[in-house]
Write a protein that holds these residues in place. Structure first.
Motif, PDB file in Angstrom:
ATOM      1  N   VAL A 193      -8.139  18.488   7.550  1.00 55.55           N
ATOM      2  CA  VAL A 193      -7.332  19.014   6.448  1.00 55.55           C
ATOM      3  C   VAL A 193      -8.020  18.788   5.105  1.00 55.55           C
ATOM      4  N   THR A 194      -8.478  17.561   4.857  1.00 53.06           N
ATOM      5  CA  THR A 194      -9.063  17.272   3.549  1.00 53.06           C
ATOM      6  C   THR A 194     -10.361  18.034   3.329  1.00 53.06           C
ATOM      7  N   GLU A 195     -11.162  18.192   4.380  1.00 48.68           N
ATOM      8  CA  GLU A 195     -12.407  18.946   4.234  1.00 48.68           C
ATOM      9  C   GLU A 195     -12.147  20.444   4.068  1.00 48.68           C
ATOM     10  N   GLY A 233     -17.340  20.062   5.012  1.00 56.40           N
ATOM     11  CA  GLY A 233     -16.422  21.149   5.320  1.00 56.40           C
ATOM     12  C   GLY A 233     -15.768  21.026   6.684  1.00 56.40           C
ATOM     13  N   ALA A 234     -14.815  21.920   6.927  1.00 53.97           N
ATOM     14  CA  ALA A 234     -14.076  21.962   8.191  1.00 53.97           C
ATOM     15  C   ALA A 234     -14.259  23.336   8.823  1.00 53.97           C
ATOM     16  N   PHE A 235     -14.268  23.364  10.164  1.00 50.19           N
ATOM     17  CA  PHE A 235     -14.591  24.598  10.874  1.00 50.19           C
ATOM     18  C   PHE A 235     -13.721  24.744  12.119  1.00 50.19           C
ATOM     19  N   CYS A 236     -13.506  25.985  12.531  1.00 46.93           N
ATOM     20  CA  CYS A 236     -12.907  26.289  13.829  1.00 46.93           C
ATOM     21  C   CYS A 236     -13.841  27.229  14.569  1.00 46.93           C
ATOM     22  N   ASN A 237     -14.368  26.769  15.688  1.00 51.19           N
ATOM     23  CA  ASN A 237     -15.353  27.546  16.457  1.00 51.19           C
ATOM     24  C   ASN A 237     -16.488  28.046  15.558  1.00 51.19           C
ATOM     25  N   GLY A 238     -16.878  27.177  14.618  1.00 50.00           N
ATOM     26  CA  GLY A 238     -18.003  27.478  13.749  1.00 50.00           C
ATOM     27  C   GLY A 238     -17.676  28.229  12.484  1.00 50.00           C
ATOM     28  N   LEU A 239     -16.422  28.687  12.316  1.00 48.99           N
ATOM     29  CA  LEU A 239     -16.025  29.435  11.126  1.00 48.99           C
ATOM     30  C   LEU A 239     -15.379  28.493  10.105  1.00 48.99           C
ATOM     31  N   TYR A 293     -11.869  22.565  16.569  1.00 53.12           N
ATOM     32  CA  TYR A 293     -11.818  22.267  15.143  1.00 53.12           C
ATOM     33  C   TYR A 293     -12.680  21.036  14.866  1.00 53.12           C
ATOM     34  N   THR A 294     -13.523  21.108  13.853  1.00 50.23           N
ATOM     35  CA  THR A 294     -14.403  19.988  13.518  1.00 50.23           C
ATOM     36  C   THR A 294     -14.488  19.823  12.008  1.00 50.23           C
TER      37      THR A 294
END
Length: 249
Positions: A228-230, A138-144, A131-132
């Motif tokens: 979370v905020t992103e 924005g926020a992503f999980c494995n690029g999604l 998670y990034t």
């Protein structure tokens, strides 16, 4: 400074992956378990090894940056957030899970400048989910791309929480009193995976509507907060005011 902070974020992702590999290897081997504040407040050699790995790497690549780490603070280092670029780290979030082989363990790395979060990285090691989030991007999980739930009705929600490590009867009674009130709103259910960082990422992913916990520390929530905020969520204290990363725990 945009490129510099992106460089730092790329380094944080690489460190989280390396730390996650150490955690997965350790799960397969015997581990030395030690106690901190109580018989249920655990720390392992892996917690300390992962934090030292991150500290050493950050000091080598970014020698002017500051560092706040769970195990460093436990060992007596000050926990003070200044305007200086600061890495806020929980090396093994979910140590009890780790000790028992329960498959939710995270490396959490938050990064703040001028006391504002710039990025967060949470690596759920056993799940292999990265998670990034970067401020404004924005926020992503494995690029999604991630988005919080659009559910408006609390009665249609799942709420995440944790129980902490304090087993005093009075504290436990308050925990269950709060849970009873929340369940009887009513809601669909209460969940918790044993790691604050992962719970916050689940909120960011939209599969739970909210997460609450009492007695949290800055390293528990720094990375998860910006994720979370992103993803479109909000953070607030129990009185409804906006939550921020404190100067000290």
């Amino acid at each position: 400074m945009t490129d510099l902070w992106q460089n730092a974020m790329d380094h944080a992702v690489a460190l989280a992956k390396k730390a996650g590999s150490l955690v997965r290897d350790a799960v397969q081997n015997d581990m030395k378990v030690m106690l901190k504040s109580s018989s249920v407040d655990l720390v392992t050699k892996t917690d300390q090894m992962v934090e030292q790995l991150i500290i050493d790497s950050v000091k080598e690549k970014f020698p002017t940056h500051s560092f706040i780490g769970e195990e460093s603070v436990a060992a007596g280092e000050p926990c003070v957030l200044t305007d200086n670029p600061t890495w806020i780290v929980d090396p093994v979030d979910g140590t009890t899970n780790f000790v028992h082989g329960y498959p939710f363990v995270a490396v959490s790395i938050g990064f703040a400048v001028n006391r504002k979060l710039e990025f967060g990285v949470v690596y759920s090691c056993i799940e292999d989910k990265m998670y990034t989030a970067r401020k404004g991007k924005g926020a992503f999980c494995n690029g999604l791309l991630l988005n919080v739930s659009d559910q408006k009705e609390i009665s249609q929600s799942i709420i995440a929480t944790e129980f902490g490590s304090n087993r005093d009867t009075e504290v436990v009674d308050k925990i269950f009193s709060s849970m009873r009130k929340i369940l009887c709103l009513p809601i669909h259910g209460i969940r918790g995976v044993g790691t604050a960082a992962t719970n916050m990422c689940l909120v960011a992913s939209g599969c739970v509507e909210a997460y609450y916990e009492i007695g949290i520390h800055c390293w528990d929530i720094a990375a998860g907060a910006i994720i979370v905020t992103e993803a479109g969520g909000v953070l607030m204290d129990v009185d409804g005011t906006s939550l921020y990363i404190p100067d000290s725990t």
